[in-house]
Design a protein around this motif. Structure first.
Motif, PDB file in Angstrom:
ATOM      1  N   ALA A 185      32.852  36.428  99.040  1.00 11.39           N
ATOM      2  CA  ALA A 185      31.785  36.145  98.025  1.00 11.39           C
ATOM      3  C   ALA A 185      31.283  37.365  97.183  1.00 11.39           C
ATOM      4  CB  ALA A 185      30.510  36.164  99.253  1.00 11.39           C
ATOM      5  N   SER A 186      32.294  37.827  96.618  1.00 11.43           N
ATOM      6  CA  SER A 186      32.084  38.861  95.475  1.00 11.43           C
ATOM      7  C   SER A 186      32.592  38.374  94.063  1.00 11.43           C
ATOM      8  CB  SER A 186      32.604  40.321  95.913  1.00 11.43           C
ATOM      9  OG  SER A 186      33.932  39.894  95.996  1.00 11.43           O
ATOM     10  N   GLN A 187      32.024  38.872  93.158  1.00 10.83           N
ATOM     11  CA  GLN A 187      32.443  38.551  91.726  1.00 10.83           C
ATOM     12  C   GLN A 187      32.549  39.914  90.983  1.00 10.83           C
ATOM     13  OE1 GLN A 187      31.445  38.675  88.191  1.00 10.83           O
ATOM     14  NE2 GLN A 187      29.494  39.817  88.901  1.00 10.83           N
ATOM     15  N   ALA A 188      33.577  39.971  89.911  1.00 13.48           N
ATOM     16  CA  ALA A 188      33.707  41.240  89.100  1.00 13.48           C
ATOM     17  C   ALA A 188      34.288  40.785  87.467  1.00 13.48           C
ATOM     18  CB  ALA A 188      35.119  42.048  89.493  1.00 13.48           C
ATOM     19  N   ASN A 189      33.496  41.371  86.512  1.00 18.68           N
ATOM     20  CA  ASN A 189      33.644  40.915  85.367  1.00 18.68           C
ATOM     21  C   ASN A 189      33.694  42.174  84.532  1.00 18.68           C
ATOM     22  OD1 ASN A 189      32.146  40.150  82.640  1.00 18.68           O
ATOM     23  ND2 ASN A 189      32.968  38.165  83.480  1.00 18.68           N
ATOM     24  N   LEU A 190      34.983  42.136  83.758  1.00 20.57           N
ATOM     25  CA  LEU A 190      35.018  43.235  82.741  1.00 20.57           C
ATOM     26  C   LEU A 190      35.441  42.891  81.449  1.00 20.57           C
ATOM     27  CD1 LEU A 190      35.507  46.393  82.504  1.00 20.57           C
ATOM     28  CD2 LEU A 190      37.953  45.983  82.958  1.00 20.57           C
ATOM     29  N   GLU A 191      34.867  43.429  80.297  1.00 17.49           N
ATOM     30  CA  GLU A 191      35.339  43.170  78.858  1.00 17.49           C
ATOM     31  C   GLU A 191      35.451  44.516  78.101  1.00 17.49           C
ATOM     32  OE1 GLU A 191      33.721  40.508  74.997  1.00 17.49           O
ATOM     33  OE2 GLU A 191      32.399  40.657  76.845  1.00 17.49           O
ATOM     34  N   VAL A 192      36.635  44.725  77.307  1.00 17.14           N
ATOM     35  CA  VAL A 192      36.692  45.836  76.506  1.00 17.14           C
ATOM     36  C   VAL A 192      36.984  45.164  75.313  1.00 17.14           C
ATOM     37  CG1 VAL A 192      37.144  47.325  78.376  1.00 17.14           C
ATOM     38  CG2 VAL A 192      39.029  46.151  77.282  1.00 17.14           C
ATOM     39  N   GLY A 193      36.694  45.805  74.197  1.00 20.09           N
ATOM     40  CA  GLY A 193      36.836  45.539  72.793  1.00 20.09           C
ATOM     41  C   GLY A 193      36.688  46.526  71.733  1.00 20.09           C
ATOM     42  N   LEU A 194      37.140  46.141  70.412  1.00 18.23           N
ATOM     43  CA  LEU A 194      36.994  47.239  69.284  1.00 18.23           C
ATOM     44  C   LEU A 194      36.179  46.320  68.353  1.00 18.23           C
ATOM     45  CD1 LEU A 194      40.781  48.008  68.856  1.00 18.23           C
ATOM     46  CD2 LEU A 194      38.996  49.238  70.039  1.00 18.23           C
ATOM     47  N   LYS A 195      35.693  47.052  67.498  1.00 19.61           N
ATOM     48  CA  LYS A 195      34.623  46.374  66.496  1.00 19.61           C
ATOM     49  C   LYS A 195      34.778  47.229  65.025  1.00 19.61           C
ATOM     50  CE  LYS A 195      30.666  48.796  68.141  1.00 19.61           C
ATOM     51  NZ  LYS A 195      29.192  48.769  68.585  1.00 19.61           N
ATOM     52  N   TYR A 196      34.731  46.689  64.009  1.00 17.55           N
ATOM     53  CA  TYR A 196      34.851  47.435  62.867  1.00 17.55           C
ATOM     54  C   TYR A 196      34.180  46.401  61.702  1.00 17.55           C
ATOM     55  CZ  TYR A 196      36.716  49.487  58.440  1.00 17.55           C
ATOM     56  OH  TYR A 196      36.977  50.023  57.170  1.00 17.55           O
ATOM     57  N   ASN A 197      33.278  46.867  60.801  1.00 17.43           N
ATOM     58  CA  ASN A 197      32.666  46.354  59.627  1.00 17.43           C
ATOM     59  C   ASN A 197      32.270  44.756  60.008  1.00 17.43           C
ATOM     60  OD1 ASN A 197      31.743  46.522  57.080  1.00 17.43           O
ATOM     61  ND2 ASN A 197      33.707  45.879  56.134  1.00 17.43           N
ATOM     62  N   GLY A 198      31.707  44.532  61.129  1.00 12.43           N
ATOM     63  CA  GLY A 198      31.204  43.274  61.161  1.00 12.43           C
ATOM     64  C   GLY A 198      32.167  42.227  62.019  1.00 12.43           C
ATOM     65  N   TYR A 199      33.482  42.887  62.265  1.00 11.44           N
ATOM     66  CA  TYR A 199      34.313  42.174  63.101  1.00 11.44           C
ATOM     67  C   TYR A 199      34.536  42.645  64.491  1.00 11.44           C
ATOM     68  CZ  TYR A 199      35.410  40.457  58.455  1.00 11.44           C
ATOM     69  OH  TYR A 199      35.064  39.697  57.219  1.00 11.44           O
ATOM     70  N   SER A 200      35.081  41.826  65.401  1.00  9.37           N
ATOM     71  CA  SER A 200      35.368  42.382  66.981  1.00  9.37           C
ATOM     72  C   SER A 200      36.382  41.441  67.361  1.00  9.37           C
ATOM     73  CB  SER A 200      33.952  42.449  67.526  1.00  9.37           C
ATOM     74  OG  SER A 200      33.646  41.049  67.962  1.00  9.37           O
ATOM     75  N   ALA A 201      36.829  42.231  68.278  1.00 12.20           N
ATOM     76  CA  ALA A 201      38.087  41.637  69.366  1.00 12.20           C
ATOM     77  C   ALA A 201      37.812  42.315  70.638  1.00 12.20           C
ATOM     78  CB  ALA A 201      39.496  41.683  68.803  1.00 12.20           C
ATOM     79  N   SER A 202      37.865  41.397  71.745  1.00  8.43           N
ATOM     80  CA  SER A 202      37.902  41.877  72.927  1.00  8.43           C
ATOM     81  C   SER A 202      38.676  41.096  73.906  1.00  8.43           C
ATOM     82  CB  SER A 202      36.381  41.904  73.468  1.00  8.43           C
ATOM     83  OG  SER A 202      35.949  40.636  73.592  1.00  8.43           O
ATOM     84  N   LEU A 203      39.030  41.790  75.053  1.00 11.43           N
ATOM     85  CA  LEU A 203      39.685  41.043  76.153  1.00 11.43           C
ATOM     86  C   LEU A 203      38.708  41.009  77.563  1.00 11.43           C
ATOM     87  CD1 LEU A 203      43.333  42.493  76.200  1.00 11.43           C
ATOM     88  CD2 LEU A 203      42.718  40.023  75.690  1.00 11.43           C
ATOM     89  N   GLU A 204      38.653  39.910  78.122  1.00  9.13           N
ATOM     90  CA  GLU A 204      37.748  39.662  79.215  1.00  9.13           C
ATOM     91  C   GLU A 204      38.524  39.392  80.469  1.00  9.13           C
ATOM     92  OE1 GLU A 204      33.798  37.630  80.814  1.00  9.13           O
ATOM     93  OE2 GLU A 204      34.852  37.001  78.667  1.00  9.13           O
ATOM     94  N   TYR A 205      38.286  39.909  81.790  1.00  9.71           N
ATOM     95  CA  TYR A 205      38.533  39.547  82.851  1.00  9.71           C
ATOM     96  C   TYR A 205      37.515  39.410  83.902  1.00  9.71           C
ATOM     97  CZ  TYR A 205      40.885  39.464  87.549  1.00  9.71           C
ATOM     98  OH  TYR A 205      41.234  39.179  88.745  1.00  9.71           O
ATOM     99  N   ALA A 206      37.672  38.149  84.743  1.00 13.37           N
ATOM    100  CA  ALA A 206      36.430  38.030  85.581  1.00 13.37           C
ATOM    101  C   ALA A 206      37.423  37.332  86.915  1.00 13.37           C
ATOM    102  CB  ALA A 206      35.567  36.868  85.281  1.00 13.37           C
ATOM    103  N   HIS A 238      38.287  37.142  72.934  1.00 13.99           N
ATOM    104  CA  HIS A 238      36.994  36.925  72.047  1.00 13.99           C
ATOM    105  C   HIS A 238      37.488  37.232  70.558  1.00 13.99           C
ATOM    106  CE1 HIS A 238      35.064  35.513  75.734  1.00 13.99           C
ATOM    107  NE2 HIS A 238      35.533  36.596  76.170  1.00 13.99           N
ATOM    108  N   LEU A 239      37.373  36.636  69.979  1.00 16.29           N
ATOM    109  CA  LEU A 239      37.370  37.014  68.296  1.00 16.29           C
ATOM    110  C   LEU A 239      36.169  36.570  67.381  1.00 16.29           C
ATOM    111  CD1 LEU A 239      41.202  35.970  67.504  1.00 16.29           C
ATOM    112  CD2 LEU A 239      40.215  38.105  68.077  1.00 16.29           C
ATOM    113  N   ASN A 240      35.481  37.414  66.649  1.00 23.45           N
ATOM    114  CA  ASN A 240      34.249  37.339  66.110  1.00 23.45           C
ATOM    115  C   ASN A 240      34.324  38.009  64.529  1.00 23.45           C
ATOM    116  OD1 ASN A 240      32.435  35.942  68.308  1.00 23.45           O
ATOM    117  ND2 ASN A 240      33.216  37.564  69.377  1.00 23.45           N
ATOM    118  N   GLY A 241      33.795  37.349  63.668  1.00 16.97           N
ATOM    119  CA  GLY A 241      33.616  37.670  62.500  1.00 16.97           C
ATOM    120  C   GLY A 241      32.494  37.447  61.431  1.00 16.97           C
ATOM    121  N   ASN A 242      31.715  38.430  61.171  1.00 18.88           N
ATOM    122  CA  ASN A 242      30.766  38.200  60.192  1.00 18.88           C
ATOM    123  C   ASN A 242      31.438  38.195  58.600  1.00 18.88           C
ATOM    124  OD1 ASN A 242      28.455  37.841  62.123  1.00 18.88           O
ATOM    125  ND2 ASN A 242      28.499  39.914  62.535  1.00 18.88           N
ATOM    126  N   PHE A 243      31.758  37.151  58.041  1.00 18.89           N
ATOM    127  CA  PHE A 243      32.406  37.194  56.977  1.00 18.89           C
ATOM    128  C   PHE A 243      31.535  37.476  55.675  1.00 18.89           C
ATOM    129  CE2 PHE A 243      34.600  34.703  59.552  1.00 18.89           C
ATOM    130  CZ  PHE A 243      35.922  35.096  59.778  1.00 18.89           C
TER     131      PHE A 243
END
Length: 397
Positions: free
Chosen positions: A245-266, A300-305
């Motif tokens: 009955a436990s849970q774990a969640n981890l996300e690490v990412g990079l960001k630059y000038n309104g753009y980001s990319a991250s990996l998540e494990y849960a 996860h990939l995000n961008g403010n174009f």
């Protein structure tokens, strides 16, 4: 020169009390409107129909009346409506569109907030409870009615953070046979800012007791956010009483000038109780799965174009943690997806979200989610792709 015969102000009487002018009461308001139309096919057992289409709206106004600096009254009337839905109130079925019967106005929040000391206040009444990333306690803003609690909450403030101590009554069964068969939820949530690497550092202890079904869950957890100019990380982990009955969640990412990319494990055990999350933002927009007995990897990939346009693209892969235990969907009535077979492959999902923002703050969002079932889902009779699409309008005032 002075005007002849001008009136002369009377001198104050010695020893007379000074009467201070009372500060007028303050009244403030804000709110928002939300409309969404959506379609979903093959919901993996979540809905009875193979195809579901619906549209609904929400208008909420947050009203605050403060007669003095220590006291405020907060009221949030909320009008929600499914387009073409028949329910005027939950116990009736009468046409409310094109007729003279209308839906009720509900109250999302209705409470009093009182400051006892500079560092301590309490809020009593119906109120929103939302902490951290909403992984375990969230307001569920995606749902048309959203979520609030009947609660008493004390808040303590420090130079480096704050502490909330709350008690909420989830259900009052009011039965004479067993007057103590209610469900209650209580907790202590701390949030501290400890520099860039721990900003914030949260830790909490929660207690949920369902007296009717004789279920008691104790949770201890922590959450850390941090990062620098070009990187970020987030982790939240919880440990509960009970087996697996436990849970774990981890996300690490990079960001630059309104753009980001991250990996998540849960990961979450088969006996984990996810409590009251805003699950929609974590396990895919198709809302197929609960967290129980799931190992989850996401990109996860995000961008403010430009200032008026942004986009997000997510890829999810889901596995069973224990192949002899069921995975659960988000249906409140028939959540188990079955235990047939020994495959751990639940499925994959791809989500695309496009955001258009007008200069006056009106936001239009278009989203599409495709959930492809894996061998576990196919072994248990859910072998078709889930296709969920929506168009949503938001405006705040």
């Amino acid at each position: 020169g002075a005007v002849a015969d001008a009136p002369v102000a009377a001198a104050p009487v010695a020893g007379a009390p000074v009467v201070e002018k009372k500060k007028p009461a303050e009244f403030s308001y804000k709110g928002h409107f939300q409309f969404r139309t959506e379609t979903a096919s093959n919901n993996q057992g979540i809905k009875n129909a193979s195809v579901a289409e619906k549209s609904f709206s929400r208008l909420r106004t947050d009203l605050t009346f403060a007669p003095n600096k220590n006291l405020s009254f907060n009221l949030s009337p909320q009008a929600t409506k499914g387009f073409g839905a028949d329910e005027a109130v939950p116990t009736t079925s009468t046409a409310t569109s094109g007729g003279t019967t209308h839906t009720y106005l509900y109250f999302y929040e209705a409470n009093i907030n009182y400051t006892l000391f500079d560092f301590m206040s309490f809020k009593l009444g119906r109120q929103e409870l939302a902490y951290g990333d909403h992984l375990i306690i969230g307001s569920l803003p995606w749902a048309n009615n959203a979520r609030s609690f009947d609660a008493l909450k004390f808040k303590f403030k420090y130079d480096f953070g704050w502490t909330d101590v709350f008690y909420s009554e989830i259900s009052d069964n009011a039965t004479s046979a067993d007057p103590a068969d209610d469900t209650n939820f209580a907790g202590v949530y701390n949030s501290f800012s400890l520099g860039n690497y721990f900003n914030p550092f949260d830790f909490y202890a929660l207690h949920k007791k369902d007296n009717k079904n004789k279920i008691e869950v104790n949770t201890i957890g922590f959450r850390i956010l941090g990062g620098g100019d070009n990187y970020f990380y987030r982790t939240e982990n919880g440990f509960q009483s009970g087996d697996d009955a436990s849970q774990a969640n981890l996300e690490v990412g990079l960001k630059y000038n309104g753009y980001s990319a991250s990996l998540e494990y849960a990961t979450a055990g088969s006996g984990y109780d996810q409590h009251y999350p805003t699950a929609h933002k974590f396990l895919g927009y198709a809302d197929v799965l609960k967290r129980n007995n799931v190992n989850h990897v996401a990109l996860h990939l995000n961008g403010n174009f430009v200032s008026w346009f942004s986009a997000g693209l997510d890829f999810h892969a889901f596995k069973r943690k224990k192949v002899d235990k069921a995975v659960f969907n988000t249906s409140p009535t028939n959540p188990s997806l079955g235990t047939t077979g020994d495959s751990d492959d639940i499925g994959t999902e791809a989500d695309l979200v496009l955001n258009l923002i007008a200069s006056d703050g009106v936001k239009l969002q278009l989203g599409n989610a495709l959930f492809s079932p894996g061998q576990y889902m196919k072994d248990n009779g859910n072998d078709q792709v889930t296709n969920f699409a929506y168009l949503q309008l938001n405006a705040a005032f």
